[in-house]
Design an enzyme around this catalytic site. Structure first.
Site: not given
Length: 331
Positions: A116, A74, A202, A169, A113, A198-199, A31, A166
């Site tokens: 974000h 970030e 990761h 977050t 990252e 996503d976090e 995305w 991670e």
């Protein structure tokens, strides 16, 4: 780092290619921030912006503070990638190394990252609810200040720290998504949830790396885990400053705890998660120092819960705090 420790990571390179790099997503399947934002090329752009601004009118200031803090943190990605490049293991010697899996991971993780803060920053900018210039100043101050995580260039410490960070977050963005949804901005809640996913992915990568280190070098890894926990995890934005508030990070953390985005009790939950995930209690064959580290880590959460139960009451009793990010309004 001793040569024999460097060799462990070299030995893991094939494994990393097969188990860690596969957790990255191809750019064409990722995305992008624009997927969630008004389209400036469309005739309906101004109407879309009006709709966004109407949705965000009900978002309380305390949630805006947490979103702004996530942008600032970030945006300091250059600092985080610099840390990895300073280690003997993750160092990208040419800057474009396409053969070393650790270098490939670091660059690609940073690239993922980076989306974000781009997304949340643009969303809040369009909302008109925050002082964008103050947020931008804070970002510049933070990148210029660097960071001191207490890990030096030790990859054992750094990987445990990043696993923790991670997951923390992920928890924070997930909680923020729920808070935002309660106030009616479904799009912003979707954004927070998407970033949280996503976090989580990761986190899975870093968790697997540490899990492998526990398999190959349990004594060094448990001692590193204990070392990180003794220092306590300092979040990457702990040096943030906006030109006014010398205690900005502490004040942001207080607001986060107030509203349930991320608190000391979440910190303890994250620690317990990794003690369980890495099967710390079941480690065998440790040296005497390794066993001491194991005992320390396994007993730490219970001790911390007793202390934090009292600290949570103190947090709730604290007075309101002004934030430049929301034009000096108090939270």
């Amino acid at each position: 780092m001793p040569p024999e420790k460097v060799e462990i990571f070299k030995y893991m390179e094939v494994w990393a290619s097969e188990n860690i790099l596969t957790l990255l997503k191809p750019v064409e399947k990722c995305w992008q921030p624009q997927d969630f934002l008004p389209n400036p090329a469309s005739n309906g752009f101004l109407e879309q912006v009006k709709e966004l601004r109407a949705r965000t009118m009900e978002i309380p200031d305390d949630i805006l503070i947490i979103l702004a803090a996530s942008i600032v943190t970030e945006e300091a990605l250059p600092t985080y990638q610099s840390w990895f490049n300073a280690t003997d293991v993750f160092c990208d010697k040419t800057g474009i190394d396409s053969t070393a899996p650790w270098a490939i991971w670091t660059r690609s993780w940073s690239a993922e990252e980076n989306r974000h803060d781009d997304l949340v920053n643009k969303y809040l900018y369009l909302s008109g609810r925050v002082d964008t210039r103050q947020i931008e100043k804070t970002i510049q101050y933070l990148i210029g200040s660097g960071m001191d995580l207490g890990t030096g260039t030790n990859p054992y410490l750094g990987l445990i720290y990043t696993s923790f960070q991670e997951r923390a977050t992920f928890v924070s963005h997930s909680n923020t998504a729920r808070l935002v949804k309660k106030h009616g901005d479904i799009k912003l809640a979707q954004i927070c949830g998407t970033i949280a996913a996503d976090e989580k992915r990761h986190e899975s990568a870093y968790t697997k790396i540490v899990e492998k280190l526990f398999e190959l070098d349990p004594n060094e890894t448990i001692m590193a885990f204990a070392d990180v926990m003794r220092r306590k995890i300092s979040m990457p934005g702990h040096l943030m400053y906006d030109g006014y508030d010398q205690n900005l990070f502490v004040n942001v953390s207080t607001v986060s705890s107030w509203i349930g985005a991320y608190s000391a009790l979440d910190y303890i939950d994250v620690m317990e998660h990794f003690v369980d995930k890495w099967k710390v209690e079941k480690l065998t064959g440790l040296t005497s120092d390794g066993k001491k580290a194991q005992d320390f880590v396994c007993g730490l959460s219970q001790r911390m819960r007793k202390v934090e139960g009292r600290n949570e009451k103190k947090v709730k009793e604290m007075q309101t705090i002004p934030f430049s990010w929301i034009f000096g309004r108090k939270v």
